[in-house]
Design a protein around this motif. Structure first.
Motif, PDB file in Angstrom:
ATOM      1  N   VAL A 118       0.840  -1.198   0.000  1.00  0.00           N
ATOM      2  CA  VAL A 118       0.000   0.000   0.000  1.00  0.00           C
ATOM      3  C   VAL A 118       0.877   1.251   0.000  1.00  0.00           C
ATOM      4  O   VAL A 118       0.753   2.122  -0.850  1.00  0.00           O
ATOM      5  CB  VAL A 118      -0.950   0.002   1.220  1.00  0.00           C
ATOM      6  CG1 VAL A 118      -1.831   1.247   1.228  1.00  0.00           C
ATOM      7  CG2 VAL A 118      -1.821  -1.251   1.208  1.00  0.00           C
ATOM      8  N   LYS A 119       1.765   1.349   0.980  1.00  0.00           N
ATOM      9  CA  LYS A 119       2.717   2.447   1.083  1.00  0.00           C
ATOM     10  C   LYS A 119       3.818   1.993   2.026  1.00  0.00           C
ATOM     11  O   LYS A 119       3.822   0.826   2.457  1.00  0.00           O
ATOM     12  CB  LYS A 119       2.035   3.722   1.593  1.00  0.00           C
ATOM     13  CG  LYS A 119       1.323   3.579   2.928  1.00  0.00           C
ATOM     14  CD  LYS A 119       0.591   4.860   3.301  1.00  0.00           C
ATOM     15  CE  LYS A 119      -0.145   4.693   4.614  1.00  0.00           C
ATOM     16  NZ  LYS A 119      -0.895   5.901   4.991  1.00  0.00           N
ATOM     17  N   LYS A 120       4.746   2.879   2.354  1.00  0.00           N
ATOM     18  CA  LYS A 120       5.843   2.502   3.243  1.00  0.00           C
ATOM     19  C   LYS A 120       5.299   1.968   4.567  1.00  0.00           C
ATOM     20  O   LYS A 120       4.424   2.568   5.173  1.00  0.00           O
ATOM     21  CB  LYS A 120       6.737   3.725   3.493  1.00  0.00           C
ATOM     22  CG  LYS A 120       7.996   3.414   4.292  1.00  0.00           C
ATOM     23  CD  LYS A 120       8.842   4.661   4.468  1.00  0.00           C
ATOM     24  CE  LYS A 120      10.139   4.354   5.202  1.00  0.00           C
ATOM     25  NZ  LYS A 120       9.944   3.963   6.601  1.00  0.00           N
ATOM     26  N   GLU A 174       3.405  -0.511   5.135  1.00  0.00           N
ATOM     27  CA  GLU A 174       2.013  -0.956   5.112  1.00  0.00           C
ATOM     28  C   GLU A 174       1.756  -1.842   3.889  1.00  0.00           C
ATOM     29  O   GLU A 174       2.186  -1.517   2.778  1.00  0.00           O
ATOM     30  CB  GLU A 174       1.082   0.260   5.078  1.00  0.00           C
ATOM     31  CG  GLU A 174      -0.389  -0.087   5.193  1.00  0.00           C
ATOM     32  CD  GLU A 174      -1.264   1.163   5.280  1.00  0.00           C
ATOM     33  OE1 GLU A 174      -2.306   1.184   4.608  1.00  0.00           O
ATOM     34  OE2 GLU A 174      -0.888   2.101   6.011  1.00  0.00           O
ATOM     35  N   ARG A 182       0.237  -2.974   9.361  1.00  0.00           N
ATOM     36  CA  ARG A 182       1.055  -1.774   9.551  1.00  0.00           C
ATOM     37  C   ARG A 182       2.168  -2.067  10.548  1.00  0.00           C
ATOM     38  O   ARG A 182       1.952  -2.780  11.515  1.00  0.00           O
ATOM     39  CB  ARG A 182       0.192  -0.608  10.057  1.00  0.00           C
ATOM     40  CG  ARG A 182      -0.833  -0.141   9.042  1.00  0.00           C
ATOM     41  CD  ARG A 182      -1.682   1.006   9.566  1.00  0.00           C
ATOM     42  NE  ARG A 182      -2.659   1.432   8.573  1.00  0.00           N
ATOM     43  CZ  ARG A 182      -3.881   0.913   8.471  1.00  0.00           C
ATOM     44  NH1 ARG A 182      -4.268  -0.031   9.304  1.00  0.00           N
ATOM     45  NH2 ARG A 182      -4.710   1.341   7.541  1.00  0.00           N
TER      46      ARG A 182
END
Length: 354
Positions: free
Chosen positions: A49-51, A53, A115
């Motif tokens: 998804v992103k850094k 995560e 996360r």
């Protein structure tokens, strides 16, 4: 997934359950397999998804179903998660809470978002080594709490939640500036005596906060009036630092030697095998709420430090006791790069919960 031991055995080791696996193939290809359910590995998907995560998705959720339907799935989940059968649980309220947890967790079908969590940084002044702890939460069973230190406060943040208080919320806050002197062992059995001591400290804390707020307001007004005059912040700052250092230096050194401990009559504990001696106690507050995190409020309580790996909390209003035991799993690459990064993570997980 790391699961706590079966309630109420907080000193037992954590349990391990694989949720997905990745096969690295030739030519830089990879396949993802979902491990959820009881029919073996099946097709899944992972997305960054992103850094810090990522998300997992099962592409064959029919593999999670059982021939006996939801009833069989619930009974199997109950044995694995709680180590008991439905017939073992006589308390109606507990049955209701367990059913709520099953409905809530099973609806995701291993389609989850992950996360990163940092372990709390430590310093020589800390009361004990910060970290992750298993704790008893009445009919909710065992939950995971992260203990971290923040100057004159210690915070217990929920890493796993329940229908009342979700993960990310601050379940307990310990006021390290207000140690409690427990009465002798006979008087300690009297709940009203302990309640009197705690409520006196609560009133003292309220008065101190009121005084600090008043001083802050006066300083603000004084600063506004003197804004046009030259100031000498260096002297004032040095004095402030000295005062703070003096306060922090005395907090940890005034703890008494080990003293006998027993729960007051009428206080409910899931685990009767708690230590019968403690090092030191502090005034604290615990977060309580209705189902769905409705009407949350902080209520007074007692933080009890037993040893380097165990502590407890007496919830005064609930007449309940939670026992916490350190998780002794070694997590690699879990240290926060800085105190600021850890504090930012705490804010983020709390904002997700609310």
């Amino acid at each position: 997934m790391y699961l706590p031991p079966h309630d109420p055995h907080v000193d037992d080791p954590m349990r391990f359950k694989p949720l997905f696996r990745i096969h690295l193939m030739e030519r830089k290809c990879a396949t993802v397999e979902c491990m959820y359910g009881h029919k073996g590995p099946h097709n899944g998907h992972i997305q960054i998804v992103k850094k810090d995560e990522f998300s997992t998705k099962c592409n064959q959720t029919d593999h999670h179903r059982m021939s006996g339907g939801r009833q069989e799935e619930f009974r199997t989940w109950l044995r694995e998660e709680w180590g008991r059968t439905l017939e073992d649980i006589f308390h109606e309220h507990m049955q209701e809470l367990i059913l709520m947890k099953f409905i809530y967790t099973s609806q995701y079908d291993n389609c989850l978002t992950y996360r990163r969590i940092y372990l709390p940084p430590s310093s020589p002044e800390d009361l004990i080594q910060p970290g992750l702890f298993k704790g008893t939460y009445g009919s909710h069973g065992l939950e995971i709490v992260m203990l971290s230190f923040h100057g004159k406060k210690a915070k217990g943040t929920k890493i796993t939640g329940d229908p009342n208080i979700p993960a990310g919320q601050q379940t307990v806050e310990i006021d390290l500036a207000h140690p409690l002197q427990l009465p002798d062992i006979e008087n300690l059995r009297d709940f009203s005596e302990l309640s009197r001591i705690v409520l006196e400290v609560q009133e003292q804390v309220r008065r101190e906060e009121q005084k600090q707020e008043q001083q802050h307001q006066e300083e603000k007004e004084h600063f506004q009036q003197a804004a046009s005059k030259p100031a000498s912040p260096l002297g004032k700052g040095a004095e402030g630092e000295e005062t703070a250092a003096g306060t922090e230096g005395t907090t940890q050194d005034e703890g008494p030697a080990s003293q006998p401990f027993v729960l007051p009559m009428g206080v409910i504990s899931r685990n009767e095998d708690y230590p019968r001696s403690c090092r030191i106690c502090f005034y604290g507050t615990g977060l309580i709420a209705g189902h769905g995190f409705t009407s949350p409020e902080r209520t007074p309580g007692v933080f009890v430090l037993f040893d380097d790996d165990r502590f407890g909390f007496i919830w005064l209003e609930l007449k309940s006791f939670s026992l916490y035991s350190r998780i002794k799993v070694s997590f690699q690459n879990a240290q926060a790069p800085s105190r600021e990064a850890f504090d930012e993570m705490l804010k983020n997980i709390q904002s997700l919960a609310t």
